[in-house]
Write a protein that holds these residues in place. Sequence first.
Motif, PDB file in Angstrom:
ATOM      1  N   ARG A 146       0.822  -1.209   0.000  1.00 10.02           N
ATOM      2  CA  ARG A 146       0.000   0.000   0.000  1.00 10.02           C
ATOM      3  C   ARG A 146       0.855   1.257   0.000  1.00 10.02           C
ATOM      4  NH1 ARG A 146      -3.681   2.338  -2.206  1.00 10.02           N
ATOM      5  NH2 ARG A 146      -4.863   0.386  -2.011  1.00 10.02           N
ATOM      6  N   SER A 147       1.933   1.270   0.770  1.00  9.67           N
ATOM      7  CA  SER A 147       2.780   2.462   0.794  1.00  9.67           C
ATOM      8  C   SER A 147       3.470   2.660  -0.554  1.00  9.67           C
ATOM      9  CB  SER A 147       3.809   2.379   1.921  1.00  9.67           C
ATOM     10  OG  SER A 147       4.601   1.211   1.820  1.00  9.67           O
ATOM     11  N   ALA A 148       3.798   1.560  -1.250  1.00 13.22           N
ATOM     12  CA  ALA A 148       4.387   1.678  -2.589  1.00 13.22           C
ATOM     13  C   ALA A 148       3.358   2.218  -3.574  1.00 13.22           C
ATOM     14  CB  ALA A 148       4.913   0.326  -3.050  1.00 13.22           C
ATOM     15  N   ILE A 149       2.126   1.715  -3.495  1.00 11.18           N
ATOM     16  CA  ILE A 149       1.055   2.206  -4.382  1.00 11.18           C
ATOM     17  C   ILE A 149       0.821   3.686  -4.149  1.00 11.18           C
ATOM     18  CG2 ILE A 149      -1.426   2.038  -4.863  1.00 11.18           C
ATOM     19  CD1 ILE A 149      -1.155  -0.991  -4.181  1.00 11.18           C
ATOM     20  N   ASP A 150       0.810   4.114  -2.859  1.00 14.58           N
ATOM     21  CA  ASP A 150       0.601   5.531  -2.546  1.00 14.58           C
ATOM     22  C   ASP A 150       1.735   6.401  -3.065  1.00 14.58           C
ATOM     23  OD1 ASP A 150      -1.768   4.879  -1.318  1.00 14.58           O
ATOM     24  OD2 ASP A 150      -0.945   4.894   0.725  1.00 14.58           O
ATOM     25  N   ALA A 151       2.925   5.778  -3.249  1.00 20.07           N
ATOM     26  CA  ALA A 151       4.073   6.513  -3.788  1.00 20.07           C
ATOM     27  C   ALA A 151       4.096   6.512  -5.310  1.00 20.07           C
ATOM     28  CB  ALA A 151       5.371   5.915  -3.245  1.00 20.07           C
ATOM     29  N   GLY A 152       3.064   5.918  -5.924  1.00 27.86           N
ATOM     30  CA  GLY A 152       2.976   5.917  -7.379  1.00 27.86           C
ATOM     31  C   GLY A 152       3.646   4.750  -8.053  1.00 27.86           C
ATOM     32  N   ILE A 153       3.836   3.627  -7.329  1.00 26.16           N
ATOM     33  CA  ILE A 153       4.503   2.444  -7.867  1.00 26.16           C
ATOM     34  C   ILE A 153       3.474   1.354  -8.112  1.00 26.16           C
ATOM     35  CG2 ILE A 153       6.215   0.636  -7.416  1.00 26.16           C
ATOM     36  CD1 ILE A 153       7.650   2.686  -5.598  1.00 26.16           C
ATOM     37  N   GLY A 154       3.484   0.774  -9.297  1.00 24.43           N
ATOM     38  CA  GLY A 154       2.568  -0.306  -9.647  1.00 24.43           C
ATOM     39  C   GLY A 154       3.315  -1.510 -10.165  1.00 24.43           C
ATOM     40  N   LEU A 155       2.928  -2.703  -9.714  1.00 24.17           N
ATOM     41  CA  LEU A 155       3.601  -3.949 -10.103  1.00 24.17           C
ATOM     42  C   LEU A 155       2.677  -4.843 -10.904  1.00 24.17           C
ATOM     43  CD1 LEU A 155       5.904  -6.106  -9.837  1.00 24.17           C
ATOM     44  CD2 LEU A 155       4.795  -6.824  -7.700  1.00 24.17           C
ATOM     45  N   ALA A 168      -5.458   3.656 -13.563  1.00 28.30           N
ATOM     46  CA  ALA A 168      -6.514   4.127 -12.662  1.00 28.30           C
ATOM     47  C   ALA A 168      -5.930   4.625 -11.349  1.00 28.30           C
ATOM     48  CB  ALA A 168      -7.521   3.002 -12.401  1.00 28.30           C
ATOM     49  N   ALA A 169      -4.852   3.991 -10.898  1.00 26.14           N
ATOM     50  CA  ALA A 169      -4.232   4.377  -9.633  1.00 26.14           C
ATOM     51  C   ALA A 169      -3.330   5.596  -9.774  1.00 26.14           C
ATOM     52  CB  ALA A 169      -3.423   3.212  -9.075  1.00 26.14           C
ATOM     53  N   GLY A 170      -3.096   6.037 -11.007  1.00 28.18           N
ATOM     54  CA  GLY A 170      -2.233   7.189 -11.233  1.00 28.18           C
ATOM     55  C   GLY A 170      -0.757   6.888 -11.043  1.00 28.18           C
ATOM     56  N   SER A 171      -0.363   5.639 -11.211  1.00 29.15           N
ATOM     57  CA  SER A 171       1.036   5.240 -10.979  1.00 29.15           C
ATOM     58  C   SER A 171       1.952   5.832 -12.042  1.00 29.15           C
ATOM     59  CB  SER A 171       1.157   3.716 -10.974  1.00 29.15           C
ATOM     60  OG  SER A 171       0.316   3.145 -10.002  1.00 29.15           O
ATOM     61  N   GLU A 172       3.090   6.353 -11.589  1.00 25.23           N
ATOM     62  CA  GLU A 172       4.085   6.922 -12.492  1.00 25.23           C
ATOM     63  C   GLU A 172       5.302   6.019 -12.648  1.00 25.23           C
ATOM     64  OE1 GLU A 172       3.994   9.717 -14.350  1.00 25.23           O
ATOM     65  OE2 GLU A 172       1.903   9.957 -13.752  1.00 25.23           O
ATOM     66  N   ILE A 173       5.409   5.011 -11.781  1.00 26.44           N
ATOM     67  CA  ILE A 173       6.524   4.061 -11.832  1.00 26.44           C
ATOM     68  C   ILE A 173       5.926   2.670 -11.993  1.00 26.44           C
ATOM     69  CG2 ILE A 173       8.512   3.110 -10.595  1.00 26.44           C
ATOM     70  CD1 ILE A 173       8.380   5.839  -8.955  1.00 26.44           C
ATOM     71  N   LEU A 174       6.214   2.024 -13.105  1.00 28.66           N
ATOM     72  CA  LEU A 174       5.578   0.757 -13.448  1.00 28.66           C
ATOM     73  C   LEU A 174       6.623  -0.354 -13.511  1.00 28.66           C
ATOM     74  CD1 LEU A 174       3.217   2.124 -16.222  1.00 28.66           C
ATOM     75  CD2 LEU A 174       2.622   1.607 -13.852  1.00 28.66           C
ATOM     76  N   LEU A 175       6.342  -1.437 -12.811  1.00 28.29           N
ATOM     77  CA  LEU A 175       7.237  -2.591 -12.747  1.00 28.29           C
ATOM     78  C   LEU A 175       6.569  -3.762 -13.454  1.00 28.29           C
ATOM     79  CD1 LEU A 175       8.057  -2.306  -8.917  1.00 28.29           C
ATOM     80  CD2 LEU A 175       9.152  -1.070 -10.809  1.00 28.29           C
ATOM     81  N   PHE A 176       7.110  -4.161 -14.599  1.00 27.40           N
ATOM     82  CA  PHE A 176       6.531  -5.249 -15.402  1.00 27.40           C
ATOM     83  C   PHE A 176       7.412  -6.487 -15.269  1.00 27.40           C
ATOM     84  CE2 PHE A 176       4.918  -1.428 -17.393  1.00 27.40           C
ATOM     85  CZ  PHE A 176       3.614  -1.745 -17.734  1.00 27.40           C
ATOM     86  N   ASP A 177       6.870  -7.546 -14.650  1.00 22.70           N
ATOM     87  CA  ASP A 177       7.615  -8.795 -14.489  1.00 22.70           C
ATOM     88  C   ASP A 177       7.076  -9.817 -15.483  1.00 22.70           C
ATOM     89  OD1 ASP A 177       9.235 -10.797 -13.585  1.00 22.70           O
ATOM     90  OD2 ASP A 177       8.568 -10.736 -11.504  1.00 22.70           O
ATOM     91  N   GLU A 178       7.862 -10.128 -16.506  1.00 20.34           N
ATOM     92  CA  GLU A 178       7.475 -11.048 -17.584  1.00 20.34           C
ATOM     93  C   GLU A 178       6.126 -10.641 -18.190  1.00 20.34           C
ATOM     94  OE1 GLU A 178       9.536 -13.055 -18.718  1.00 20.34           O
ATOM     95  OE2 GLU A 178      10.864 -13.781 -17.136  1.00 20.34           O
ATOM     96  N   PRO A 179       6.035  -9.443 -18.766  1.00 21.69           N
ATOM     97  CA  PRO A 179       4.736  -8.927 -19.220  1.00 21.69           C
ATOM     98  C   PRO A 179       4.112  -9.689 -20.371  1.00 21.69           C
ATOM     99  CG  PRO A 179       6.515  -7.503 -19.975  1.00 21.69           C
ATOM    100  CD  PRO A 179       7.124  -8.478 -19.014  1.00 21.69           C
ATOM    101  N   THR A 180       4.901 -10.468 -21.136  1.00 24.23           N
ATOM    102  CA  THR A 180       4.321 -11.160 -22.287  1.00 24.23           C
ATOM    103  C   THR A 180       4.390 -12.677 -22.152  1.00 24.23           C
ATOM    104  OG1 THR A 180       6.374 -11.202 -23.601  1.00 24.23           O
ATOM    105  CG2 THR A 180       4.977  -9.237 -23.782  1.00 24.23           C
ATOM    106  N   ARG A 181       4.670 -13.193 -20.956  1.00 21.75           N
ATOM    107  CA  ARG A 181       4.732 -14.650 -20.780  1.00 21.75           C
ATOM    108  C   ARG A 181       3.369 -15.265 -21.055  1.00 21.75           C
ATOM    109  NH1 ARG A 181       7.499 -16.922 -15.546  1.00 21.75           N
ATOM    110  NH2 ARG A 181       9.325 -16.649 -16.895  1.00 21.75           N
ATOM    111  N   GLY A 182       3.347 -16.265 -21.954  1.00 17.60           N
ATOM    112  CA  GLY A 182       2.125 -17.016 -22.211  1.00 17.60           C
ATOM    113  C   GLY A 182       1.093 -16.291 -23.049  1.00 17.60           C
TER     114      GLY A 182
END
Length: 512
Positions: free
Chosen positions: A326-335, A414-428
Amino acid sequence: MTTTARLRFEGITKTFQSAKALSDVSFSVKPGEVHALLGENGAGKSTLLRILSGVSPQTSGEFFVDGKLATFKSPEDARRAGIAMIHQELQQIPNLTVAQNMFLGHPLKYAGGLLVNRREQEKRAAAALAMIDPSIDPSTPIKDLKVAQRQIVEIARALLENARIVAMDEPTSSLTPAEFESLAVVIQKMAASGVAIIYVSHKMDEVFRICHQGTVMRDGNVVGTVDLRSAVQADVIAMMVGRELMQEEHKTFVKEDVRVEVRNLSSAVTHVRDVSFTVRRGEVVGVAGLVGSGRTELLRLIAGVDKIGSGDINVDGRALKLTGPRSAIDAGIGLLPEERKREGIIPMRPVSVNMALPSLRKFARVGIVRHSAVNKSAETLLKRVNLRPFQIDRPIKLFSGGNQQKAIIARWLAAGSEILLFDEPTRGIDVGAKSEIYHLIENLAAEGKSIIVVSSELPEVIRLSDRVMVMRDGRIAAQLERHEMTEQAIVSHAVGDREPNTDSSTQEHAHV
């Protein structure tokens, strides 16, 4: 070798209510042939395999095994007929051991069938696993294995059954290149012994590496069957998607200002140690490395999922105090997590609700979520990511993998995240959806988002990244700029002291 088809489909049609999932599907597979079943998600491949494996009967049409009409009423009927199925979704019970899972449904018994012979099960399981990955202990609970190891167990399970037909649905979605090379050898051995293999994969390099023939499906129909030993990959992809996909070059949108600064970051729970790097506004930073190098664990640290042992994370010059996601999401980080189905979605909830999960407070009034506000936001954001089909009330489980990924991307919009972390975004996901995900990532970078992408596919890392960090043993071994990015350079830093080369033995050591 006989030319009689080991498997022949004739006019297979499958109708769900008024919709046709399959329409007049006909093709054959010879003994010793590795036959690719190709097509985008929704083309009908999995439906056809469910019919073959006795899970679901066809509406009309027939299929034959070694010239004999097959009438399966259950998966057990298919197994007795010599058909083994390796599912994309793992068919395992977490608390049972590897060996117990491999003999699930047909255990070895003694004492008149009253007792299970666990020692013999473990012996035979070990022999099958030794063909792919002898490091897996048959007595280990399946829940203690990594995803890639659990996939290997599923493949080894099929080897136990001495099947005449083996259908593999995305068998390498979680495998390392070394494990794929081992699997390729096993497949070649099975084919040489007369086993017919149906191979489903979105990894076209794998398909052209091991398959002889390929049947292309689109919208439940067979588009055609091609000889993959002489076909051009771009032409086959065009058959699959109904159009030619442009081979686009990397685009850069990097700004000068640093948005994320990580200094001497170490994990309290994993082996990530002393990691330092920066990410600028509009920059896409790729992360490559061997299995266990710490790629996923690094993203989990930044996303607040794992506890930080030491070090700092600064966003826009301010130090973060991460106490959880939650604190990461509030800081604009999305995983966007590696295990999408287990960690990224609530399967039976609507795609609109899944999109809104981190932002429910924004859609609430006096503690009550306003579903009209959720739906209004979903209408806008899910159109932006080109969700297909565009049904915001549909359970997210019913969407393809690519469209589930789109919904998770929309979640962070929707969350307004400015920092996006994509882990294996195209697997499968299929080649068409993969191209769409690439464009979404580029569009987000163009908007000034800061993006970190972990990927096991070297061409993908190079295609997307402005810069690549190569991890080894929980640390950053190298940071490569665009002009330094080659597959061999990445592998070289990933394997460290081991000397890489350009032949298949390179692939036997690296998962990057």
